[in-house]
Motif scaffolding. Structure first.
Motif, PDB file in Angstrom:
ATOM      1  N   ALA A   1      43.792  -8.514  19.878  1.00 39.56           N
ATOM      2  CA  ALA A   1      44.300  -9.885  19.739  1.00 39.56           C
ATOM      3  C   ALA A   1      43.220 -10.905  20.097  1.00 39.56           C
ATOM      4  O   ALA A   1      43.097 -11.949  19.446  1.00 39.56           O
ATOM      5  N   GLU A   2      42.423 -10.620  21.126  1.00 36.07           N
ATOM      6  CA  GLU A   2      41.324 -11.517  21.501  1.00 36.07           C
ATOM      7  C   GLU A   2      40.293 -11.612  20.385  1.00 36.07           C
ATOM      8  O   GLU A   2      39.800 -12.705  20.069  1.00 36.07           O
ATOM      9  N   ASN A   3      39.975 -10.475  19.771  1.00 33.51           N
ATOM     10  CA  ASN A   3      39.005 -10.473  18.672  1.00 33.51           C
ATOM     11  C   ASN A   3      39.536 -11.192  17.438  1.00 33.51           C
ATOM     12  O   ASN A   3      38.802 -11.931  16.777  1.00 33.51           O
ATOM     13  N   THR A   4      40.805 -10.983  17.132  1.00 30.67           N
ATOM     14  CA  THR A   4      41.418 -11.673  15.995  1.00 30.67           C
ATOM     15  C   THR A   4      41.422 -13.178  16.231  1.00 30.67           C
ATOM     16  O   THR A   4      41.140 -13.957  15.316  1.00 30.67           O
ATOM     17  N   ALA A   5      41.735 -13.590  17.446  1.00 27.67           N
ATOM     18  CA  ALA A   5      41.719 -15.020  17.778  1.00 27.67           C
ATOM     19  C   ALA A   5      40.313 -15.579  17.609  1.00 27.67           C
ATOM     20  O   ALA A   5      40.137 -16.686  17.079  1.00 27.67           O
ATOM     21  N   GLN A   6      39.303 -14.834  18.036  1.00 32.13           N
ATOM     22  CA  GLN A   6      37.920 -15.293  17.889  1.00 32.13           C
ATOM     23  C   GLN A   6      37.547 -15.464  16.412  1.00 32.13           C
ATOM     24  O   GLN A   6      36.893 -16.440  16.041  1.00 32.13           O
ATOM     25  N   GLU A   7      37.983 -14.547  15.568  1.00 33.87           N
ATOM     26  CA  GLU A   7      37.699 -14.645  14.128  1.00 33.87           C
ATOM     27  C   GLU A   7      38.362 -15.876  13.515  1.00 33.87           C
ATOM     28  O   GLU A   7      37.746 -16.599  12.732  1.00 33.87           O
ATOM     29  N   ARG A   8      39.630 -16.108  13.877  1.00 32.70           N
ATOM     30  CA  ARG A   8      40.337 -17.295  13.358  1.00 32.70           C
ATOM     31  C   ARG A   8      39.673 -18.572  13.844  1.00 32.70           C
ATOM     32  O   ARG A   8      39.494 -19.526  13.086  1.00 32.70           O
ATOM     33  N   LEU A   9      39.332 -18.610  15.122  1.00 29.69           N
ATOM     34  CA  LEU A   9      38.701 -19.804  15.685  1.00 29.69           C
ATOM     35  C   LEU A   9      37.340 -20.063  15.058  1.00 29.69           C
ATOM     36  O   LEU A   9      36.969 -21.224  14.829  1.00 29.69           O
ATOM     37  N   ALA A  10      36.593 -19.012  14.753  1.00 28.05           N
ATOM     38  CA  ALA A  10      35.286 -19.184  14.107  1.00 28.05           C
ATOM     39  C   ALA A  10      35.456 -19.846  12.743  1.00 28.05           C
ATOM     40  O   ALA A  10      34.677 -20.740  12.381  1.00 28.05           O
ATOM     41  N   ASP A  11      36.471 -19.448  11.981  1.00 24.24           N
ATOM     42  CA  ASP A  11      36.728 -20.072  10.684  1.00 24.24           C
ATOM     43  C   ASP A  11      37.131 -21.531  10.838  1.00 24.24           C
ATOM     44  O   ASP A  11      36.672 -22.399  10.087  1.00 24.24           O
ATOM     45  N   ILE A  12      37.972 -21.825  11.807  1.00 21.09           N
ATOM     46  CA  ILE A  12      38.416 -23.201  12.034  1.00 21.09           C
ATOM     47  C   ILE A  12      37.239 -24.083  12.422  1.00 21.09           C
ATOM     48  O   ILE A  12      37.054 -25.181  11.885  1.00 21.09           O
ATOM     49  N   VAL A  13      36.421 -23.617  13.358  1.00 22.74           N
ATOM     50  CA  VAL A  13      35.275 -24.398  13.815  1.00 22.74           C
ATOM     51  C   VAL A  13      34.270 -24.573  12.680  1.00 22.74           C
ATOM     52  O   VAL A  13      33.709 -25.662  12.497  1.00 22.74           O
ATOM     53  N   ALA A  14      34.035 -23.535  11.885  1.00 25.97           N
ATOM     54  CA  ALA A  14      33.120 -23.648  10.744  1.00 25.97           C
ATOM     55  C   ALA A  14      33.622 -24.696   9.755  1.00 25.97           C
ATOM     56  O   ALA A  14      32.837 -25.505   9.240  1.00 25.97           O
ATOM     57  N   ASP A  15      34.929 -24.706   9.491  1.00 27.17           N
ATOM     58  CA  ASP A  15      35.502 -25.725   8.598  1.00 27.17           C
ATOM     59  C   ASP A  15      35.276 -27.133   9.144  1.00 27.17           C
ATOM     60  O   ASP A  15      34.956 -28.060   8.396  1.00 27.17           O
ATOM     61  N   GLN A  16      35.464 -27.317  10.444  1.00 29.07           N
ATOM     62  CA  GLN A  16      35.247 -28.623  11.061  1.00 29.07           C
ATOM     63  C   GLN A  16      33.789 -29.067  10.917  1.00 29.07           C
ATOM     64  O   GLN A  16      33.514 -30.231  10.616  1.00 29.07           O
ATOM     65  N   ILE A  17      32.873 -28.141  11.150  1.00 29.69           N
ATOM     66  CA  ILE A  17      31.449 -28.469  11.056  1.00 29.69           C
ATOM     67  C   ILE A  17      31.084 -28.860   9.624  1.00 29.69           C
ATOM     68  O   ILE A  17      30.419 -29.871   9.397  1.00 29.69           O
ATOM     69  N   VAL A  18      31.523 -28.070   8.654  1.00 35.55           N
ATOM     70  CA  VAL A  18      31.210 -28.358   7.253  1.00 35.55           C
ATOM     71  C   VAL A  18      31.795 -29.705   6.833  1.00 35.55           C
ATOM     72  O   VAL A  18      31.134 -30.497   6.143  1.00 35.55           O
ATOM     73  N   ALA A  19      33.012 -29.993   7.254  1.00 34.54           N
ATOM     74  CA  ALA A  19      33.630 -31.277   6.911  1.00 34.54           C
ATOM     75  C   ALA A  19      32.823 -32.444   7.480  1.00 34.54           C
ATOM     76  O   ALA A  19      32.584 -33.438   6.791  1.00 34.54           O
ATOM     77  N   ARG A  20      32.372 -32.329   8.716  1.00 31.86           N
ATOM     78  CA  ARG A  20      31.599 -33.404   9.347  1.00 31.86           C
ATOM     79  C   ARG A  20      30.239 -33.563   8.691  1.00 31.86           C
ATOM     80  O   ARG A  20      29.768 -34.677   8.481  1.00 31.86           O
ATOM     81  N   VAL A  21      29.593 -32.452   8.338  1.00 31.56           N
ATOM     82  CA  VAL A  21      28.302 -32.520   7.647  1.00 31.56           C
ATOM     83  C   VAL A  21      28.494 -33.129   6.256  1.00 31.56           C
ATOM     84  O   VAL A  21      27.663 -33.920   5.797  1.00 31.56           O
ATOM     85  N   ALA A  22      29.592 -32.799   5.584  1.00 34.84           N
ATOM     86  CA  ALA A  22      29.876 -33.362   4.265  1.00 34.84           C
ATOM     87  C   ALA A  22      30.081 -34.869   4.351  1.00 34.84           C
ATOM     88  O   ALA A  22      29.600 -35.625   3.498  1.00 34.84           O
ATOM     89  N   VAL A  23      30.785 -35.327   5.383  1.00 33.48           N
ATOM     90  CA  VAL A  23      30.974 -36.776   5.569  1.00 33.48           C
ATOM     91  C   VAL A  23      29.624 -37.450   5.804  1.00 33.48           C
ATOM     92  O   VAL A  23      29.332 -38.510   5.244  1.00 33.48           O
TER      93      VAL A  23
END
Length: 153
Positions: free
Chosen positions: A122-144
């Motif tokens: 469960a900890e590893n799955t949470a880390q994978e989901r969080l990595a995707d969420i954080v990557a999306d946030q970074i890409v959105a900010r760089v795109a702006v």
């Protein structure tokens, strides 16, 4: 009607637009740890570098923590919270100037069960989901940032 309200499409021009071109010119520097590997791969997928000489370098520092929340009568943890925060800098490859300095982050709750294997999974799955969420946030900010930079004369 859309321009009348002051909103402009972020990805105007599609794959050949200025934002897509700027994103394709971002090189992701190596990031430490398993979480760093997950985020770096997610970012590379989203930036879709086209083999050109990178215009920008993205430097990312991670803070990945797990904190116990609920406690049973025998002092064992019932629930955990995994927090993933990233401080990132977009650096102009030509001049070495930091053009964007920001943070992104998210957190997830994890139930701690009797099986240690299930808890670790469960900890590893949470880390994978969080990595995707954080990557999306970074890409959105760089795109702006790329959209604003393209709009400047």
């Amino acid at each position: 009607m859309l321009p009348g309200c002051g909103l402009h499409p972020l990805y105007a021009g599609g794959g050949s637009g200025p934002v897509a071109a700027a994103l394709a010119g971002v090189e992701v520097a190596p990031i430490e740890g398993r979480g760093g590997w997950l985020i770096a791969n997610a970012l590379r997928q989203r930036f879709a570098a086209d083999g050109q000489t990178p215009r920008y370098r993205l430097d990312v520092k991670l803070d990945d923590q797990i904190a116990g929340l609920g406690v049973r009568g025998d002092d064992s943890v019932v629930r955990e919270r995994r927090i993933l925060r990233a401080r990132y800098q977009l650096v102009d490859a030509g001049s070495g100037t930091v053009v964007l300095d920001a943070t992104a982050g998210s957190d997830a709750g994890i139930d701690v069960v009797g099986s240690e294997y299930a808890t670790i999974a469960a900890e590893n799955t949470a880390q994978e989901r969080l990595a995707d969420i954080v990557a999306d946030q970074i890409v959105a900010r760089v795109a702006v940032y790329a959209r604003r930079a393209a709009a400047q004369p």
